[in-house]
Scaffold this active site. Structure first.
Site, PDB file in Angstrom:
ATOM      1  N   LYS A   1     -30.322  58.813  44.308  1.00 34.95           N
ATOM      2  CA  LYS A   1     -31.685  59.113  44.769  1.00 34.95           C
ATOM      3  C   LYS A   1     -32.529  57.844  44.681  1.00 34.95           C
ATOM      4  O   LYS A   1     -32.350  56.957  45.498  1.00 34.95           O
ATOM      5  CB  LYS A   1     -32.225  60.305  43.991  1.00 34.95           C
ATOM      6  CG  LYS A   1     -31.490  61.579  44.449  1.00 34.95           C
ATOM      7  CD  LYS A   1     -31.864  62.837  43.726  1.00 34.95           C
ATOM      8  CE  LYS A   1     -31.158  64.013  44.395  1.00 34.95           C
ATOM      9  NZ  LYS A   1     -30.729  65.026  43.463  1.00 34.95           N
TER      10      LYS A   1
ATOM     11  N   HIS B   1     -33.917  63.638  39.554  1.00 31.50           N
ATOM     12  CA  HIS B   1     -35.161  63.316  40.261  1.00 31.50           C
ATOM     13  C   HIS B   1     -36.154  62.549  39.392  1.00 31.50           C
ATOM     14  O   HIS B   1     -37.262  62.272  39.836  1.00 31.50           O
ATOM     15  CB  HIS B   1     -35.814  64.593  40.793  1.00 31.50           C
ATOM     16  CG  HIS B   1     -35.194  65.071  42.072  1.00 31.50           C
ATOM     17  ND1 HIS B   1     -35.448  64.480  43.286  1.00 31.50           N
ATOM     18  CD2 HIS B   1     -34.298  66.057  42.306  1.00 31.50           C
ATOM     19  CE1 HIS B   1     -34.758  65.098  44.234  1.00 31.50           C
ATOM     20  NE2 HIS B   1     -34.045  66.054  43.660  1.00 31.50           N
TER      21      HIS B   1
ATOM     22  N   SER C   1     -35.913  70.049  41.236  1.00 31.24           N
ATOM     23  CA  SER C   1     -35.787  69.372  42.522  1.00 31.24           C
ATOM     24  C   SER C   1     -36.515  70.071  43.661  1.00 31.24           C
ATOM     25  O   SER C   1     -36.860  69.432  44.641  1.00 31.24           O
ATOM     26  CB  SER C   1     -34.307  69.208  42.868  1.00 31.24           C
ATOM     27  OG  SER C   1     -33.626  70.437  42.757  1.00 31.24           O
TER      28      SER C   1
HETATM   29  C1  LIG Z   1     -29.484  65.758  43.566  1.00 32.10           C
HETATM   30  C2  LIG Z   1     -29.213  66.323  42.247  1.00 32.10           C
HETATM   31  C3  LIG Z   1     -27.952  66.230  41.683  1.00 32.10           C
HETATM   32  C4  LIG Z   1     -26.790  65.658  42.446  1.00 32.10           C
HETATM   33  O1  LIG Z   1     -26.841  64.274  42.492  1.00 32.10           O
HETATM   34  P1  LIG Z   1     -25.895  63.505  43.542  1.00 32.10           P
HETATM   35  O2  LIG Z   1     -25.789  62.152  42.969  1.00 32.10           O
HETATM   36  O3  LIG Z   1     -26.581  63.575  44.856  1.00 32.10           O
HETATM   37  O4  LIG Z   1     -24.606  64.239  43.551  1.00 32.10           O
HETATM   38  C5  LIG Z   1     -27.765  66.721  40.410  1.00 32.10           C
HETATM   39  N1  LIG Z   1     -28.769  67.293  39.720  1.00 32.10           N
HETATM   40  C6  LIG Z   1     -30.005  67.408  40.227  1.00 32.10           C
HETATM   41  C7  LIG Z   1     -31.088  68.025  39.414  1.00 32.10           C
HETATM   42  C8  LIG Z   1     -30.272  66.926  41.512  1.00 32.10           C
HETATM   43  O5  LIG Z   1     -31.489  67.049  42.022  1.00 32.10           O
END
Ligand SMILES: *Cc1c(COP(=O)(O)O)cnc(C)c1O
Length: 392
Positions: free
Chosen positions: A239, A208, A180
């Site tokens: 996301k 992502h 990320s």
């Molecule tokens: C953003 C992210 C999460 C968390 O996801 P949310 O739905 O925002 O809680 C988990 N793992 C990775 C790799 C992320 O980038």
């Protein structure tokens, strides 16, 4: 009130070091341009890859859900908080991911916590990439399993960990699909080969990559043609999917087990109807509007080439996440502040989110950005980069 002075002391130190931050409230909905404190700026900090946070089909689905089903569910999934639509979304996700089953959690964060804490015991070991997301790290903290951390995307380091853990009952390799903060893609084919050679399980967190990589945004497993060879796929609905939530897709036994043992699933209330119906509409959009993903990648290529030709260091990024490396924490905030002045919102990312000396401004382009907006953003980067002596 007395008692928390020790926190204030640490905050004061952060202020002295120029790394104290306040939250940045948006005045508008999410989009390629947003208004911050009355000023319209180009948004390069959201995870809204496909612009789905305001897509008409998702909006309509959410409003219809509220009209028909209200705003809450009144219970956790395992007691009285499973509506038909929850099961329907899970069926849709399993079909989309080409797995037997899927299970939705409140967020990607709680999915990782729930899965990792549930499926391993002290007889097992989890083997984790050193740059995995905080929710994986916290999930690992919650298991009784032994742990090994391998050097970031280093297959020799992973193999060494596999070699020295052969006495455990189960070995679980866990990795982000797309990292990320760096935007690089995990070497999944090599990871899967090693897992098969050493009889280990593989878990990929595609937060992502969901909606970004693979056919119609199915993620890294599909991107690499590894369908059926990765045991556990975690995704987020928060996301590119544009709403909120996380899910795990995999064999039926995994899902059935998590319904009994996945603690956030058991002990925290289920998603409201609007969230669930909007998530469902988002999967339909991924399937029926593939041009959104094409536009995302076209924009990503254009913006990356622009930053590279200006002379910025963008590391190993291969995805729409493009970090601009600056070194020290303070420099990241200076660049970010200067960019905001020039009409671009791109947040600085510093320790402890990334290693000391690896501070960066992280950018994420979306399918919504126009060429003109990206050109405008690049000239803001050029101006700010020259002023701060980051480029010539
Ligand atoms: C953003 C992210 C999460 C968390 O996801 P949310 O739905 O925002 O809680 C988990 N793992 C990775 C790799 C992320 O980038």
């Amino acid at each position: 009130m007395k008692g928390l002075e020790y926190l204030q002391a640490e905050l004061d130190e952060m202020k002295e070091n120029g790394v104290f931050r306040t939250l940045v409230p948006l005045d508008t909905e999410q989009g390629s341009k947003v208004k911050i404190e009355g000023k319209t700026v180009i948004q390069l900090s959201s995870n809204n890859y496909l612009g789905l946070t305001s897509h008409p089909r998702l909006r309509d689905a959410a409003m219809e859900a509220i009209r028909s089903y209200g705003v809450g569910t009144g219970s956790v999934r395992t007691i009285a908080g499973t509506f038909k639509m929850h099961a329907e979304l899970e069926r849709k996700l399993a079909e989309f991911k080409h797995t037997e089953a899927a299970l939705v959690f409140q967020s990607g964060f709680t999915t990782n916590q729930g899965v990792l804490s549930a499926i391993l015991t002290e007889k097992d070991v989890v083997i984790s990439d050193e740059l995995n997301h905080a929710s994986i790290i916290d999930g690992i903290r919650l298991t009784k399993a032994a742990r090994r951390v391998y050097t970031h995307v280093d297959m020799e380091s992973l193999e060494a960990a596999l070699k020295e853990t052969q006495s455990y009952r189960k070995r679980l390799i866990v990795t982000d699909g797309v990292f990320s903060m760096d935007g690089n893609i995990a070497p999944l084919p090599a990871i899967v080969e090693l897992a098969e050679k050493y009889d280990a399980l593989v878990m990929v967190d595609d937060a992502h990559a969901s909606g970004v990589l693979g056919k119609n945004g199915r993620g890294t497993v599909n991107h690499f043609g590894l369908d059926g060879r990765v045991h556990i796929q975690v995704g987020t609905l928060s996301k590119a999917i544009g709403v909120l939530g996380g899910y795990v897709a995999g064999p039926q036994a995994l899902i059935d087990y998590l319904i009994h043992k996945g603690r956030p699933f058991l002990f925290s209330t289920s998603h409201p109807p609007a969230v669930t119906m909007a998530n469902m509409a988002a999967i339909d959009v991924l399937i029926s509007e593939p041009e959104l993903i094409e536009k995302l990648w076209e924009n990503a290529r254009f913006f990356k080439e622009g930053l590279l030709s200006l002379g910025f260091d963008i590391g190993e990024s291969k995805t729409p996440i493009t970090p601009v490396f600056v070194g020290e924490d303070k420099a990241a905030y200076e660049l970010s502040d200067r960019l905001l002045e020039y009409g671009v919102f791109a947040q600085g990312i510093v320790f402890p989110t990334v290693a000391k000396g690896k501070a960066r401004v992280r950018t994420i382009v979306t399918a919504e950005h126009t060429k003109e907006e990206l050109e405008e953003a690049l000239s803001a980067f050029e101006r700010a980069g020259k002023q701060l002596n980051l480029i010539k």
